[in-house]
Structure formats: C-alpha cells, structure tokens
Design a protein around this motif. Structure first.
Motif, PDB file in Angstrom:
ATOM      1  N   MET A 112       6.384  -6.750   1.317  1.00  0.00           N
ATOM      2  CA  MET A 112       5.200  -5.886   1.271  1.00  0.00           C
ATOM      3  C   MET A 112       4.002  -6.589   1.893  1.00  0.00           C
ATOM      4  SD  MET A 112       5.181  -3.850  -2.379  1.00  0.00           S
ATOM      5  CE  MET A 112       5.625  -5.283  -3.367  1.00  0.00           C
ATOM      6  N   GLU A 113       3.097  -5.779   2.424  1.00  0.00           N
ATOM      7  CA  GLU A 113       1.859  -6.295   2.985  1.00  0.00           C
ATOM      8  C   GLU A 113       0.676  -5.734   2.211  1.00  0.00           C
ATOM      9  OE1 GLU A 113       1.834  -6.661   7.552  1.00  0.00           O
ATOM     10  OE2 GLU A 113       3.182  -4.966   7.149  1.00  0.00           O
ATOM     11  N   TYR A 114      -0.354  -6.558   2.049  1.00  0.00           N
ATOM     12  CA  TYR A 114      -1.577  -6.181   1.350  1.00  0.00           C
ATOM     13  C   TYR A 114      -2.622  -5.887   2.424  1.00  0.00           C
ATOM     14  CZ  TYR A 114      -5.072  -6.566  -2.472  1.00  0.00           C
ATOM     15  OH  TYR A 114      -6.043  -6.338  -3.428  1.00  0.00           O
ATOM     16  N   LYS A 115      -2.873  -4.599   2.688  1.00  0.00           N
ATOM     17  CA  LYS A 115      -3.716  -4.212   3.816  1.00  0.00           C
ATOM     18  C   LYS A 115      -4.981  -3.500   3.332  1.00  0.00           C
ATOM     19  CE  LYS A 115      -0.155  -3.687   7.392  1.00  0.00           C
ATOM     20  NZ  LYS A 115       0.390  -2.780   8.438  1.00  0.00           N
ATOM     21  N   ARG A 116      -6.129  -3.946   3.849  1.00  0.00           N
ATOM     22  CA  ARG A 116      -7.386  -3.302   3.502  1.00  0.00           C
ATOM     23  C   ARG A 116      -7.635  -2.095   4.402  1.00  0.00           C
ATOM     24  NH1 ARG A 116     -13.511  -5.956   3.082  1.00  0.00           N
ATOM     25  NH2 ARG A 116     -14.420  -4.148   1.997  1.00  0.00           N
ATOM     26  N   ILE A 117      -8.189  -1.034   3.807  1.00  0.00           N
ATOM     27  CA  ILE A 117      -8.560   0.164   4.553  1.00  0.00           C
ATOM     28  C   ILE A 117     -10.086   0.232   4.612  1.00  0.00           C
ATOM     29  CG2 ILE A 117      -8.491   2.687   4.616  1.00  0.00           C
ATOM     30  CD1 ILE A 117      -5.833   2.578   3.162  1.00  0.00           C
ATOM     31  N   THR A 118     -10.629   0.334   5.809  1.00  0.00           N
ATOM     32  CA  THR A 118     -12.090   0.368   5.973  1.00  0.00           C
ATOM     33  C   THR A 118     -12.547   1.553   6.821  1.00  0.00           C
ATOM     34  OG1 THR A 118     -11.946  -1.092   7.909  1.00  0.00           O
ATOM     35  CG2 THR A 118     -12.298  -2.145   5.770  1.00  0.00           C
ATOM     36  N   ASN A 119     -11.616   2.448   7.161  1.00  0.00           N
ATOM     37  CA  ASN A 119     -11.961   3.557   8.038  1.00  0.00           C
ATOM     38  C   ASN A 119     -11.152   4.785   7.634  1.00  0.00           C
ATOM     39  OD1 ASN A 119     -11.905   5.363  10.460  1.00  0.00           O
ATOM     40  ND2 ASN A 119     -13.113   3.700  11.355  1.00  0.00           N
ATOM     41  N   ILE A 120     -11.819   5.927   7.583  1.00  0.00           N
ATOM     42  CA  ILE A 120     -11.154   7.166   7.174  1.00  0.00           C
ATOM     43  C   ILE A 120     -10.076   7.585   8.171  1.00  0.00           C
ATOM     44  CG2 ILE A 120     -12.711   8.803   8.321  1.00  0.00           C
ATOM     45  CD1 ILE A 120     -12.692  10.421   5.666  1.00  0.00           C
ATOM     46  N   GLU A 121     -10.159   7.054   9.400  1.00  0.00           N
ATOM     47  CA  GLU A 121      -9.176   7.386  10.433  1.00  0.00           C
ATOM     48  C   GLU A 121      -7.908   6.533  10.332  1.00  0.00           C
ATOM     49  OE1 GLU A 121      -9.635   9.993  12.243  1.00  0.00           O
ATOM     50  OE2 GLU A 121     -11.692  10.296  11.554  1.00  0.00           O
ATOM     51  N   ASP A 122      -7.920   5.533   9.480  1.00  0.00           N
ATOM     52  CA  ASP A 122      -6.731   4.693   9.291  1.00  0.00           C
ATOM     53  C   ASP A 122      -5.584   5.574   8.779  1.00  0.00           C
ATOM     54  OD1 ASP A 122      -4.771   2.927   8.262  1.00  0.00           O
ATOM     55  OD2 ASP A 122      -6.281   1.381   7.897  1.00  0.00           O
ATOM     56  N   PRO A 123      -4.444   5.594   9.464  1.00  0.00           N
ATOM     57  CA  PRO A 123      -3.315   6.429   9.019  1.00  0.00           C
ATOM     58  C   PRO A 123      -2.893   6.145   7.579  1.00  0.00           C
ATOM     59  CG  PRO A 123      -2.894   5.541  11.203  1.00  0.00           C
ATOM     60  CD  PRO A 123      -4.137   4.860  10.709  1.00  0.00           C
ATOM     61  N   ASN A 124      -3.089   4.919   7.140  1.00  0.00           N
ATOM     62  CA  ASN A 124      -2.723   4.585   5.767  1.00  0.00           C
ATOM     63  C   ASN A 124      -3.642   5.255   4.748  1.00  0.00           C
ATOM     64  OD1 ASN A 124      -0.429   2.945   6.118  1.00  0.00           O
ATOM     65  ND2 ASN A 124      -1.705   1.178   6.632  1.00  0.00           N
ATOM     66  N   PHE A 125      -4.864   5.631   5.180  1.00  0.00           N
ATOM     67  CA  PHE A 125      -5.747   6.287   4.225  1.00  0.00           C
ATOM     68  C   PHE A 125      -5.271   7.706   3.927  1.00  0.00           C
ATOM     69  CE2 PHE A 125      -9.416   8.862   2.957  1.00  0.00           C
ATOM     70  CZ  PHE A 125      -9.606   8.273   1.714  1.00  0.00           C
ATOM     71  N   ARG A 126      -4.794   8.429   4.926  1.00  0.00           N
ATOM     72  CA  ARG A 126      -4.245   9.767   4.664  1.00  0.00           C
ATOM     73  C   ARG A 126      -3.082   9.668   3.680  1.00  0.00           C
ATOM     74  NH1 ARG A 126      -5.717  14.726   4.311  1.00  0.00           N
ATOM     75  NH2 ARG A 126      -6.711  14.700   6.381  1.00  0.00           N
ATOM     76  N   LYS A 127      -2.240   8.666   3.856  1.00  0.00           N
ATOM     77  CA  LYS A 127      -1.122   8.466   2.936  1.00  0.00           C
ATOM     78  C   LYS A 127      -1.637   8.144   1.535  1.00  0.00           C
ATOM     79  CE  LYS A 127       1.812   6.635   6.634  1.00  0.00           C
ATOM     80  NZ  LYS A 127       2.532   5.436   7.158  1.00  0.00           N
ATOM     81  N   LEU A 128      -2.674   7.319   1.473  1.00  0.00           N
ATOM     82  CA  LEU A 128      -3.242   6.944   0.177  1.00  0.00           C
ATOM     83  C   LEU A 128      -3.883   8.142  -0.505  1.00  0.00           C
ATOM     84  CD1 LEU A 128      -4.243   5.095  -2.053  1.00  0.00           C
ATOM     85  CD2 LEU A 128      -6.120   4.385  -0.550  1.00  0.00           C
ATOM     86  N   HIS A 129      -4.652   8.934   0.239  1.00  0.00           N
ATOM     87  CA  HIS A 129      -5.330  10.079  -0.369  1.00  0.00           C
ATOM     88  C   HIS A 129      -4.310  11.105  -0.881  1.00  0.00           C
ATOM     89  CE1 HIS A 129      -8.172  13.485  -0.811  1.00  0.00           C
ATOM     90  NE2 HIS A 129      -9.006  12.511  -1.116  1.00  0.00           N
ATOM     91  N   ASN A 130      -3.246  11.315  -0.131  1.00  0.00           N
ATOM     92  CA  ASN A 130      -2.174  12.191  -0.593  1.00  0.00           C
ATOM     93  C   ASN A 130      -1.570  11.660  -1.883  1.00  0.00           C
ATOM     94  OD1 ASN A 130      -2.529  13.875   1.614  1.00  0.00           O
ATOM     95  ND2 ASN A 130      -0.860  12.966   2.798  1.00  0.00           N
ATOM     96  N   LEU A 131      -1.397  10.341  -1.939  1.00  0.00           N
ATOM     97  CA  LEU A 131      -0.829   9.709  -3.125  1.00  0.00           C
ATOM     98  C   LEU A 131      -1.754   9.871  -4.327  1.00  0.00           C
ATOM     99  CD1 LEU A 131       1.467   8.028  -4.293  1.00  0.00           C
ATOM    100  CD2 LEU A 131       0.307   5.974  -3.450  1.00  0.00           C
ATOM    101  N   MET A 132      -3.067   9.708  -4.116  1.00  0.00           N
ATOM    102  CA  MET A 132      -4.019   9.895  -5.203  1.00  0.00           C
ATOM    103  C   MET A 132      -3.950  11.318  -5.739  1.00  0.00           C
ATOM    104  SD  MET A 132      -7.478   7.737  -4.269  1.00  0.00           S
ATOM    105  CE  MET A 132      -7.677   8.289  -2.577  1.00  0.00           C
ATOM    106  N   GLY A 133      -3.797  12.295  -4.829  1.00  0.00           N
ATOM    107  CA  GLY A 133      -3.705  13.691  -5.242  1.00  0.00           C
ATOM    108  C   GLY A 133      -2.458  13.984  -6.040  1.00  0.00           C
TER     109      GLY A 133
END
Length: 223
Positions: A1-22
């Motif tokens: 696993m990798e520990y990756k910081r998200i600092t931009n709403i355009e980061d593809p990982n943020f869409r995945k994270l927001h879906n996960l939060m929902g």
C-alpha cells in the motif's frame, strides 16, 4: 500500500475517496464534492489515502494546529478487513503529526476526534463495512488512548442547514495518558476554529460553546 496525500479536487483519487465517504458515512457528515476544493488546497488540512494498486482502500483526514500544538482527526475510513489498513493509516498519521510537532519545536500535546456513541447510532450501517461499526471503532479508539470529554456534545451539520448533529462524543487522546483534564478554553477555541467554515450554527452548539467558556477545565473520562 501507498500513503498518498490529496491536495487537489482534480486528483482521480479524490473522486474515489468522495464516493467512498458517501458509501460509509451519513449524508450530514459529508461535505458536498465541489465544496472540497478549498479544504484540499489548505496546507493545514491533511488528507491521505491508502492506495492498493488502483484502488483507494482507506483514508484519513486530520489537521495540526501549531498554535495549540494539537491535532484533530476528521475521519478514518477502512474499506476492507484483513489488510492491516487501520494500522497502516495510524502509523503513517502519527509519523506525520510527530514530524509537524517537531518542526514546531514541541511534542504533540494531544489529538481530538468526534466518536460515535454506538448506543445512540445503532441504526447507522456505515456502508455495511463491519470494521467501521461504531462499537468496533469506539473500542479501537479507546485502545489508541482516546478519552471522552465530559460534556453533552453536538456539532453543526456539514450540510450547513443549521441542524445540530448528536450521537457523538468529543474525544481527546492526550500524549500523557494519565492526563484527566483538558482546558475548557482550548476546547472552545478549537471548536470555534474547526467549524468556522460553516456559517449556519445551531442554537444547541452555540449554547455548548458558552458553557465551555464558563468553565476552566473539562474532565476526560474513559470511553
């Protein structure tokens, strides 16, 4: 696993994270997607995901407040059991926070967290992910060293509709576990800063802040 910081709403990982939060959290606990742009770009807000291949399997959001030398854990998400995701997130989060405190010339004083009271929120399923069950999470946080503040706690809904959200305790994990009191002014100042982004504060929350202002200390009780 990798520990990756998200600092931009355009980061593809943020869409995945927001879906996960929902999937995991009640809707009143999740900020709308577009409203994340500024928080993500705020250097004081640290959002990291645990990435396994192309999949976001866990996440944690937290903040370090240099003036008070405290941190706040906003949320932790574990998507799957049996992968050591919780341990991975905790170790990397504490490493990061300890480095931030050291740069501030200090040792971290403690960390706040809002903790569900499982006896009040039994209806919440948290996406059916058993490791996110309130009973499990509360016991894990107790093992980590969190205690609950002795107050009737509410917070403003993240939907910014003026509703008070209950069913949680405000927890604090002191660096020194023997500590059984925390300064009431610190708690009040922290909460006012933490929820400054929400303009529509419920009456119950404002009354809670005023009660804190009238005290010197708040007891730290076992979870």
């Amino acid at each position: 696993m990798e520990y990756k910081r998200i600092t931009n709403i355009e980061d593809p990982n943020f869409r995945k994270l927001h879906n996960l939060m929902g999937e995991i959290f009640p809707k009143e606990e999740v900020l709308e997607y577009d409203l994340w742009k500024e928080p993500l770009e705020d250097p004081g807000i640290r959002i990291f995901v645990a990435v396994d291949g192309e999949e976001v399997v866990g996440a944690t959001e937290y903040r370090y407040y240099a003036d008070w030398n405290i941190a706040m854990t906003d949320f932790t998400i574990i998507r799957k059991p049996g992968k050591g995701i919780g341990r991975f997130l905790v170790v990397n989060r504490m490493k990061d926070l300890n480095e931030l405190a050291a740069k501030n010339g200090k040792k971290l004083y403690g960390m706040f967290a809002e903790i569900y009271d499982p006896y009040k929120v039994e209806a919440l399923e948290f996406g059916g992910v058993k490791v996110m069950d309130p009973y499990v999470r509360r016991e894990v946080l107790s093992h980590l060293g969190y205690k609950r503040l002795d107050l009737e706690y509410v917070h403003p809904s993240w939907e910014n509709n003026g509703e008070a959200v209950s069913g949680l305790d405000l927890g604090f994990m002191p660096a020194d576990y023997s500590q059984d009191l925390v300064e009431a002014s610190l708690v009040a100042d922290f909460l006012r800063t933490y929820y400054a982004v929400l303009s529509n504060k419920p009456k119950e929350w404002l009354e809670m802040i005023e009660k804190l202002r009238a005290k010197e200390t708040v007891a730290l009780l076992p979870l």
